[in-house]
Structures are given as C-alpha cells and as structure tokens.
Design a protein around this motif. Structure first.
Motif: not given
Lengths: 367, 293, 273
Positions: A241-242, A298-306
C-alpha cells in the motif's frame, strides 16, 4: 629505554599465487560484504629481476579478467589511436595506460575505462544535482563531476509559461527558484572544452525534487553504480500500500526516490487528449505554483517505508558491487519485499544492510 | 594574498628554448653562479651575502639561558627565517609560505642537524645555564636561489661570530665584556653549503645552477644538495617535481662538491681578510697614544 | 640507545633479521573507504598509513581554508594537488603532539603533493583540486616513503589518470658517516632504529624507470656512499611498484569476475585482426 626490539615476524607461511587467489575468490563470491577489505597480497620475496608484464607472466585463462594499470604499455603498434585513459610518451609511439581499468576498443581507438572515476558529463545525460552556489544569472550545480556544472537562468522553465520572457525581476528573485542545497533533476545541454557542463530543465520532467530521499552512488565511468540505460526515470507500484513511487537514476550516480505526485501532465494523459490540448495554458499555470515549492506534500507512512526500502535496495546493490539500473532496482525491490515477508519482523522490516544486503545481492545474481 | 605576476607563456617558452640551446638570459654558463659577494658587518656575527640581485643578511646573537630539560648538556641553537614583504609582495608577515617553511627546514637540516655547531660546547652549567645561539636570516631582496645564499650567510655569520668569554670560578659563572676579555669563536665542526640545481625541459634533462627568480618560476623541479668540503653530504632534498634520471643526480652531486669547495675557500679567505682588518697590530696598537688623526 | 651494528658483519643480518636487500612486509589495500573517491591503506613493516583522495573536484565557493597543503601547480590550467597529513599522537613510541603548523609535517605535505603532481595528469582537470588526506597510524621508519606509496595507490583507486605509479622506499648504509670504510653495505628499507642511527635516504621513482621524483637525505654521509645507496633505493622502488601494482590488479580482477566492471578486451584478441 623506550625502544624494545621485537623479534622479526615470519612472513606468511604459505605463499599463494595470484591464480590460486583468484580461484578462491570466485568460489566465495559475496563473502566480503560492504566495503571490500581483503585486498591483501602476500609479498613474494623474489628479486625484481624478472619484471612482471601482463602478457608474459599471467596465464591465458585468467587473462580475460585482467585489468591494465597505470604505466602499462598497451601496445606500441602505431596503427592504434589513443583514447581516454591512455597517453603516448613523447618520443615513442607506445600507447600507455594512465588509469587502472579495463580496455575498450572502438574501431582503431583504444581507451581504458577506469575501475572507478568521477562522472564525466555527456550531452543528453539525465543528472541529479545539488545547487552549491547562486550567482547573478546562473546556478552552480554539483553533479559529482570534476567541475561544477552551471545552470543558466535562461535554461529553466519560468513560472507562468514556457514562452515567457526572462525579466530582470527573475534575476533578482533567482533564489526563489533554486537556493543553495536544493536538489534538481536536469539534462546536460552543452559541454565546454574544459569538461564543464551546462544544464537545462526546460521540460516538465525536470526541475526541483521534492517528496523523497537522495542517495549518492558512484556514477558511470566507475565500477558498479548507475549505468547509462534506456530509461533513467520510472514510476513503479510499491508494495504494502505504498502507492506509486518515482525513481530517478541520475547518470552521475545521484539517485532520487520520491512519492509519485500526479502532475498535470499525467492527469492530462489520463483524461481526453482534446482537453489536454485545450488546457495547455492552464496546465502551465498550475505547474508554476508547485514547480519551485520547497514544501513537501503529505506522505503516508506506508509510502515513506517503501521509499526507504527502495533506498535500501539501491545501497545494497552498490555495496555488493552490482550495477544500478531499472531492471536491477525493480527486481531487487520485489526480492526485498519477499525477504521482508518471511523475516521475523514481518513486511515492515526494511533493513537491508550487512548480511541481508548480501542475501539480496546473492538472490539477484542467482536469478 | 597578493601574488607575484607569473611570466607569460611566451616568456616561459623563450627562457626554456634558450636554455635548451645552452643559453641563459644573463649570459652565464649553466653551472655558473652569479657574482657572489660576501661582506661582514662591524659587529661580530653579521654576514651579508649578495648573489646577483638576491641579497640575504644573517645575524648571529647569543644569550645565556636555561637549557631544555630533556637536553641538559646541550646548548640551544636556532635558525629563524623570515621572508618579509620587503623581498617580494608574495610574502606576508606572520604567515609562513611554503617557500619559507622549506627554506627554514633546509637550513635546519643543513646546519643544525648535520652538527656543524657543537652544541655541547654551549653548555655552561649542566641543566642550569647554557648559551642560546640564534641566527636570524633576513631576505632583503629576492631574485632566486634564496637557499644557497641564505645557507652561505648563516654559515658565514656563525663562523664570524664571537661569543663573550666566560669562566667558572667556585660555582660562580662570570661573563666577560669584550673590553675585559677578547670574545671567543664558536666551536665549529664543519662548514656545510647548499647547492641548488634547477631542472628544465620535459624530462628534466637540463640542470642549471643558481637560477634567477624568472628561471625558478619556469623550472620543473629542483634539487638542493648540502655538502661540506670533505665530501660529506649533509642533506639532499629533491622534493617532488619532474622525475630526473638517477645518474644525472649523481653527477649533480659531484659538481656540487667542487662548488662547495669554492664556497669554502671564499669564506676562509673573507674571514681571514676580516680578521686582518680588525686586528690592526693587535694589543700593541691599543696601547699606543697616537690616533688616526 | 646506539644501535648495535657489530653483529651485522658476522651474520649479515640486520636487527630485525632481514638481509641487506630485503624489504619489510608490505601490505596494501585499496578502496577501504566506500564514501571516498579513492582510498588506500598501506603497511610497510610497522609503519601504517591511511589515505583518502577526494576529487578532482571544483572547490566550492567557501575556499580560503588552504588546508596547509601544497599546490602541485598553479590554479590556472591544471588541478591543484592539496595534501594534508595527520600524524596520530599514538603513532610513535614517545607520544608527541604534532601541531598543524609543524614544519616537518608541512614539508612532508609539500613533498607528497609535488611528487604526485609530477605523475598525475592534472592538466586534464582545470579549475579543480585533488585533495589527498593522509593519516599516519603507526610509525616505524620510512614514513615519507609510506606516505607517497599510500597516496599513489589512493590516486589509482580514484581513477585519476597518471603517467605511472610513484613508488618510494628508503635505503641506508651499514656504518655511520664517521667511518669511511669502503666495505659498508647498502641497506634497503630502514626501520625506525636504523633510521635513527645510520645514514639513509628516501627515494621515489616514477614507474619502472630509473627516474627519481623524490630524493631526500637527512643524515651525514660520504658522497661516495651515495651511489650505492641510490642504486639500492631505486631497485627497492621497483619492488614496491610491483607490489602496489599487484594489489591494484588483484582488486581489478576481482571486480571484473564479480561483474562489477565489464570485461575488457584482451590484447591478444586485438592482435588477431
């Protein structure tokens, strides 16, 4: 008395020959991880009377893996022309290598590609750079080359439409476009005789970089790192879900990984083409507002992780001496996602250093 | 930092081409020094060396101090070099340039480390009192070959120098003024001299002695050899620059030896002249009532 | 403590058991620092030196540091070679602080810079600077030689074009300057003790030629002794060059085998057509 005399240490008990060494290392390919520290060679105690020359002392089987080193005479046949990485001694016709690297040949032109060197710009290269200096009418950009590249004010897309005339106000406001430390993606437009490059960002593909992370790996002309390829920029679907992630592999070895933001251009693509054509001025207007923004979306945490995972993949590739291109990064990313799945910490595990990096590299080599 | 203007490309080219034809701009042979003038001051320990337009003044002084704790039996011997803006605008006060550092290191190695001055003889009371001999080198005018000129000036100054005589009497150290007792020379062991070769040409095949400032700006490398007249090398310094064939370096050394013997002879002669000048009739002349008028 | 050289004549062995023409163990690595453009680590006996090369790159707008280094050439048409040397306090037996302005260090910096500038093709990189940073971790004689060798290796690793390796080593002579005996043997690669007691010199040559880049002698020695010492030194430099070359080749071959670098074409393949 401060000095104690140590007993002389015996030299190594077994004297390995280079050939034996080579066979050993080829078996245990990725044994040494990260920085390669075992460049050790046993010192033979032979007198220097026999001078090792590449062609006489090495056997033909390993010759394919041999490199040339500085000062080595490549050929003294006058039919060849000397290229990069070589020189000709004044009084002779002998072409001598000036760097350590592998030899390449283009028709009659002999050149030596160094094992590693700084990036040498070529016209048309896509590069990622960082502004180091702002001058009156241009920026000086670090692109990892031997000299700073320059980006003239006239070579950027000014807000308010491509065809707008450059004014003195723009010169005064030069810092509002790019300030020191800003990252940008650009294309090499022109080269000076001394090797300096001039960049341009006159395309919607280019411009300031936002919403992501920067990785520096060694660029072309060096061992490993980014190689020139068909596609240097692509958007890929991230796992877990990134969302969509953009990857920019600058030919100079600077990499930018960021969250994909729907540009008006892409939006226009998805909608009907007639509407895109009609709204070209609108599109420019909307671009101008975000083009030189210094604010991240704004960047979601999932995206940041990927994004972080992708960054880990790139670093692991470099540390293990693999080339960095679209194919390797995409495959490496999928491999990394799989590895995270089976790891103890689950899919959130983005660590790819040390052994895990080696594991990743081994998997990619095997595939 | 103000820089000296560099010679233009054509100027450099001219100098080099001329050298390749064995021609120097001032008409000298390649291994010929400029006219060397050495004079001493009225005081002991002042030497003035003029080598063409290069002029170096060295002054030796001595005072009684406490020796270093780690060397209680040795006196103190220092050589101070200062390149002031007087010599060239490229030099600044209190900021040693590379030239200055290299010059002072060379003098240090040539004169001090080779043991030209017997520092043990400077000790007065072990661990408590010793002479501190200091030589100040002032470059008054810089037209190349500072090293050779400075070295000659330092050695000349030290050999000319007389320190006050002392005596130890029942634990009391007394230092005599020149009026009381004739000052004594330093305990000098050998006289080293520097000879600097400058190399020109692609391969450094042209070796030239006593380069002028213009030649120094054009040269591709240099090698300073320090010798004494007994044929002992005190120091060799070829600090980088274009590689030069080992055999020609050996040749340079042997030519340098003949030059050093010339310097040594010149210095001995000048010292003898100076001594004669000072010593007009010796003790008897002082006792005479009549004066020059 | 005076070095006991009396036993030399009996067994022809030196204090550390070497013969006159033997180098100490030389161990070298390249690419030790992943982040640097070029890096190396070199041991000559117990003298240990690390080197990191940055550049050639254009010095940014914030200049003025100077680094206490030494320019190889003018700023105009060629790159400048700037060397900085850090001598660790723990590197020698007596712990000593080496200040930044230490003249000996400045001289070493200038020597290394000028030695490399003679071989590097700096004219290819106008307006730029090659920064060589050397760290001395342990000293046991032949310091200048180790510094030059380490810097040369790091420059090869950085891919800076050069005419040839600059390889250096020391040479000495078995008896002190006072004894003018003709029977004195030349010695190769002095350690700290020998360097303290015996006359010696440091030689650096360019590649396999007999051409001397650096020649530094800091002790009193008869001029007749110079030739023998120089010959042994030049010979030693060639041995050192071989060793350095082997280190680079080994690393290169491994990189080619691992596929990091594309294979080159052999000379033989070219000769066919």
């Amino acid at each position: 008395m401060p000095i104690t005399i140590l007993a002389p240490r015996p030299s190594r008990p077994t004297r390995k020959h280079p050939q034996e060494d080579a066979s050993v290392t080829s078996d245990t390919d990725s044994e040494a991880g990260g920085v390669d520290l075992d460049g050790d060679l046993p010192m033979t105690t032979t007198r220097p009377s026999k001078r090792a020359r590449l062609n006489t002392t090495t056997t033909q089987s390993t010759a394919a893996f041999e490199i040339v080193t500085p000062g080595e005479i490549i050929t003294d046949d006058p039919q060849w022309m000397r290229g990069h990485g070589t020189y000709v001694t004044p009084s002779t016709t002998a072409i001598t290598s000036s760097v350590a690297g592998t030899m390449t040949r283009t028709n009659k032109l002999l050149s030596v590609r160094p094992l590693r060197a700084r990036y040498t710009p070529e016209v048309g290269d896509l590069v990622v750079g960082r502004i180091v200096e702002v001058q009156a009418k241009r920026w000086r950009v670090d692109v990892g080359s031997t000299q700073l590249a320059s980006l003239p004010l006239s070579a950027i897309n000014l807000p308010g439409g491509i065809l707008r005339k450059r004014t003195e106000t723009d010169e005064l406001q030069i810092r509002t476009f790019f300030a020191e430390g800003d990252l940008l993606v650009a294309e090499v437009q022109q080269l000076f005789a001394d090797g300096g490059a001039v960049l341009h960002t006159r395309s919607l593909k280019y411009g300031k970089l936002r919403n992501g992370v920067f990785v520096a790996v060694s660029g072309t002309g060096g061992g490993g790192g980014v190689v020139r390829s068909r596609r240097q920029v692509w958007t890929m679907e991230a796992a877990n879900g990134g969302g969509l992630v953009d990857v920019v592999l600058g030919v100079n070895g600077y990499v930018w990984i960021s969250k994909h933001v729907e540009t008006p251009e892409a939006g226009a693509d998805s909608s009907s083409s007639s509407k895109a054509a009609a709204g070209i001025t609108n599109m420019e207007e909307s671009v101008s507002t975000t083009m030189y923004s210094s604010q991240n979306d704004r960047i979601e945490v999932e995206a940041m992780r990927e994004i972080a995972r992708l960054r880990g993949v790139v670093t692991a590739l470099v540390e293990n001496g693999l080339r960095v291109d679209e194919d390797m990064v995409v495959r490496g990313y999928h491999e990394a996602v799989e590895m995270a799945m089976v790891s103890a910490e689950g899919p959130d595990d983005i660590y790819l250093g040390g052994e895990r990096g080696q594991q990743l590299a081994a998997a990619l080599r095997g595939a | 930092m103000p820089r000296d203007a560099e010679p233009s490309l054509n100027e450099k080219q001219f100098v080099i081409t001329a050298l390749q034809e064995n021609l120097r701009l001032d008409g000298r042979e390649l291994d010929q020094y400029r006219p060397l003038e050495l004079s001493f001051g009225d005081q002991y320990g002042a030497a003035d060396v003029q080598l063409g337009k290069t002029r170096v003044l060295a002054k030796a002084t001595a005072e009684v101090t406490v020796p270093y704790t780690d060397r209680p039996l040795d006196g103190i011997f220092t050589i101070a070099t200062e390149l002031s803006p007087m010599a060239s605008p490229a030099f600044e006060v209190h900021r040693p340039t590379e030239t200055e550092v290299l010059l002072s290191r060379l003098l240090e190695k040539t004169v001090r480390r080779s043991g030209a001055l017997d520092t043990e003889s400077l000790c007065l009371v072990a661990g408590q009192k010793c002479w501190s001999v200091r030589v100040d080198v002032h470059v008054l005018s810089h037209d190349g070959n500072l090293i050779d000129a400075s070295c000659l000036a330092v050695v000349a100054a030290l050999r000319h120098f007389r320190k006050p005589d002392t005596s130890m009497d029942a634990g009391v150290l007394s230092v005599y003024t020149p009026a009381e007792r004739e000052p004594v020379p330093l305990s000098w062991l050998h006289s080293p001299f520097c000879v600097t070769w400058s190399f020109f040409g692609e391969e450094g095949e042209i070796a030239v002695l006593d380069a002028t400032w213009l030649e120094e700006q054009v040269r591709v490398g240099s090698c300073t050899v320090s010798l004494n007249k007994h044929g002992e090398i005190c120091q060799i310094a070829k600090l980088g620059g274009t590689p030069v064939d080992a055999v020609s370096l050996l040749q340079c050394t042997s030519v340098a030896l003949t030059k050093v013997k010339e310097f040594s002879g010149l210095l001995d002669r000048k010292l003898a002249e100076d001594l004669k000048r000072r010593d007009k009739g010796g003790f008897m002349s002082e006792l005479r009532a009549e004066n020059d008028r | 403590m005076p070095l006991d050289t009396s036993t030399y004549n009996l067994a022809l062995l030196r204090v550390d058991g070497r013969r006159w023409n033997e180098l100490r163990r030389v161990h070298a690595q390249i690419r030790t620092q992943a982040a640097a453009d070029g890096s190396s680590y070199l041991e000559m006996g117990h003298t240990k030196v690390m080197c990191v090369v940055t550049g050639p790159s254009e010095p940014g707008p914030r200049r003025g540091t100077g680094g206490g280094g030494a320019g190889g050439a003018g700023a105009g048409g060629a790159a400048e070679v700037v060397v900085s040397i850090v001598i660790a306090g723990f590197s020698s037996v007596d712990r000593k602080r080496h200040g930044r302005g230490d003249k000996r260090t400045l001289e070493l910096q200038s020597t290394v810079a000028n030695a490399l500038a003679a071989s590097l093709h700096i004219h290819l990189f106008p307006h730029s600077q090659v920064n060589i940073s050397l760290h001395v971790l342990s000293q046991d004689g032949s310091l200048l030689a180790a510094l030059i060798n380490a810097a040369a290796l790091a420059c090869v690793d950085a891919g800076i074009p050069m005419t040839d390796y600059v390889a250096a080593c020391t040479a000495g002579s078995t008896s002190t300057y006072a004894a003018n005996d003709e029977g004195a043997d030349p010695l190769l690669d002095l350690n700290h003790q020998e360097e303290q007691e015996l006359p010696g010199l440091t030689v650096a040559t360019l590649g396999e030629s007999d051409r001397v880049v650096v020649l530094v002698c800091e002790s009193r020695v008869q001029v007749s002794r110079l030739e023998g010492m120089l010959a042994v030194g030049v010979d030693g430099c060639k041995q050192v060059r071989e060793i350095l070359d082997r280190v680079v080749r080994e690393k290169g071959r491994r990189m080619v085998q691992e596929g990091t670098v594309e294979k080159g074409i052999g000379l033989n393949e070219m000769d066919v057509d």
